[in-house]
Write a protein that holds these residues in place. Structure first.
Motif, PDB file in Angstrom:
ATOM      1  N   ASP A  57       0.798  -1.221   0.000  1.00 17.58           N
ATOM      2  CA  ASP A  57       0.000   0.000   0.000  1.00 17.58           C
ATOM      3  C   ASP A  57       0.833   1.274   0.000  1.00 17.58           C
ATOM      4  N   VAL A  58       1.909   1.309   0.783  1.00 18.58           N
ATOM      5  CA  VAL A  58       2.740   2.519   0.833  1.00 18.58           C
ATOM      6  C   VAL A  58       3.412   2.754  -0.516  1.00 18.58           C
ATOM      7  N   ASP A  59       3.953   1.687  -1.108  1.00 18.20           N
ATOM      8  CA  ASP A  59       4.587   1.809  -2.417  1.00 18.20           C
ATOM      9  C   ASP A  59       3.585   2.296  -3.456  1.00 18.20           C
ATOM     10  N   ARG A  65       1.442   8.864  -6.862  1.00 18.92           N
ATOM     11  CA  ARG A  65       1.748  10.291  -6.819  1.00 18.92           C
ATOM     12  C   ARG A  65       2.826  10.638  -7.840  1.00 18.92           C
ATOM     13  N   ALA A  66       3.857   9.784  -7.929  1.00 17.35           N
ATOM     14  CA  ALA A  66       4.947  10.040  -8.873  1.00 17.35           C
ATOM     15  C   ALA A  66       4.460   9.967 -10.321  1.00 17.35           C
ATOM     16  N   MET A  67       3.669   8.941 -10.639  1.00 22.23           N
ATOM     17  CA  MET A  67       3.186   8.793 -12.010  1.00 22.23           C
ATOM     18  C   MET A  67       2.280   9.957 -12.405  1.00 22.23           C
ATOM     19  N   MET A 330      12.332   6.931 -10.340  1.00 19.27           N
ATOM     20  CA  MET A 330      10.921   6.605 -10.486  1.00 19.27           C
ATOM     21  C   MET A 330      10.056   7.297  -9.431  1.00 19.27           C
ATOM     22  N   TRP A 331      10.598   7.455  -8.224  1.00 24.41           N
ATOM     23  CA  TRP A 331       9.821   8.026  -7.134  1.00 24.41           C
ATOM     24  C   TRP A 331      10.128   9.502  -6.880  1.00 24.41           C
ATOM     25  N   ALA A 332      11.088  10.069  -7.586  1.00 24.02           N
ATOM     26  CA  ALA A 332      11.525  11.441  -7.305  1.00 24.02           C
ATOM     27  C   ALA A 332      10.394  12.471  -7.302  1.00 24.02           C
TER      28      ALA A 332
END
Length: 375
Positions: A57-59, A65-67, A330-332
């Motif tokens: 869930d956290v990932d 949000r990142a996408m 990817m998460w930046a």
């Protein structure tokens, strides 16, 4: 505590630049310190793969949000986000891999991920890739890729437009009481209300020298760009641990992960001959093209004991953002927003499971690579 007005960011990779911009956009006076040039560290060696097909869930929340932000940034100046499906597969005979893949997809669906399970025939009908050796595959429609250099260039411009000051070409250290940045000569001290260390695997040495060790181990991974005629999806072969994605030249492919700790001051940034041979063969096999290697390289990823990153405060007014297991670029876009909000005590914050203080910093643990089916 008082909301910080002057903030330093150490490290001008994707995470550092995004954080600096989001801090400045929220009203902080920001200075970025970078020992090289923006993007010259591991961001410049990143694969640029982006997806939200996670099982935890956290990932999922961070990836969503990142996408969303990658898509919002598409077309801003010269930056492009390329929408392509993400295929992850287990080969025939890899029963353990097929089971792990099926279980991962079930967990992804619990979190409303747009992903489906397909067999070899169905995969072949959807994409022009070789599928006769595929036992089972997952296909995610919500995925894509972006050029890390274009992302860096975009955020340098966005930072400058928000008045961010850049101090490049000097390796600095950090002081934690009170927060500050110390010049390479050890004498010049720049005082700030808060300091964010986003220097990749070098964050460990920077914070250890300041008396705040973190649980981080660098490990080596490799990639190459090959010229060929390919216009298919991003593919992760879980059976042999290789991946490929479309690239303007043809294909960007990776593998060559060495799941052991390396010395971040003494490592080989050139790709190994065995990796180039094996990765080229994997591209040839999956794309059924005749690739010609254009360039190949190695980079460093940061591992943590539980595979979650280290993002948040290590001391009053001093923060870190590292430990991505290869997912930093990817998460930046998401981490920058969340960490900036955290630093400025806004209404959002980094997930508690990322808190770097959950470890003492001297833990013994095995390095595990980031791209696996049990994410």
């Amino acid at each position: 505590m008082d909301v910080p007005e002057r903030v330093a960011v150490v490290g001008a990779g994707a995470v550092g630049l995004t954080t600096a911009y989001d801090l400045a956009a929220r009203g902080a006076a920001v200075t970025v310190f970078e020992r090289g040039t923006p993007g010259s560290g591991m961001t410049g060696r990143a694969a640029g793969i982006c997806y939200d097909a996670y099982a935890e869930d956290v990932d999922v929340a961070v990836a969503d949000r990142a996408m969303r932000r990658f898509r919002e940034l598409d077309g801003d100046r010269e930056f492009e986000f390329h929408e392509v499906p993400y295929v992850f597969l287990a080969r025939e005979g890899d029963d353990a891999g097929a089971t792990a893949l099926s279980e991962a997809v079930d967990r992804m669906r619990v979190h409303d991920r747009s992903v489906e399970l397909v067999d070899a025939d169905e995969l072949g009908e959807q994409f022009s890739i070789r599928t006769d050796d595929v036992g089972l595959a997952g296909v995610s429609d919500s995925a894509g890729w972006a050029d890390p250099k274009a992302y860096v260039d975009l955020f340098v411009e966005k930072c400058e437009a928000e008045g961010v000051e850049f101090r490049v070409g000097e390796a600095v250290s950090v002081r934690t009481d009170p927060p500050g940045v110390v010049g390479a000569d050890g004498e010049r001290v720049f005082d700030y209300d808060a300091v964010v260390v986003a220097a990749g695997v070098h964050s460990r040495a920077i914070l250890a020298a300041a008396g705040h060790p973190i649980a981080l181990k660098p490990y080596r991974a490799q990639a190459l760009v090959a010229e060929c005629d390919y216009d298919g999806p991003t593919v992760y072969d879980a059976t042999d641990g290789s991946y490929l994605r479309p690239h303007p030249a043809g294909v960007l492919a990776g593998d060559g992960v060495e799941a052991v700790e390396v010395d971040f001051d003494d490592w080989d940034p050139a790709a190994d001959d065995w990796f180039v041979a094996e990765s080229t063969a994997a591209v040839r096999h999956r794309t059924e093209t005749d690739p010609t290697v254009e360039r190949a390289w190695a980079g460093l990823c940061g591992a943590t004991p539980d595979r979650n990153p280290l993002v948040g405060p290590v001391a009053p007014g001093v923060y870190v953002a590292t430990g991505w297991h290869g997912h930093g670029f990817m998460w930046a876009p998401a981490i920058g927003e969340l960490l900036a909000a955290d630093v400025l005590d806004a209404d959002e914050s980094v997930p508690d499971s990322f808190d770097p203080r959950r470890f003492d910093g001297d833990e013994e643990f095995e390095v595990v690579e980031g791209m696996t089916l049990d994410e």
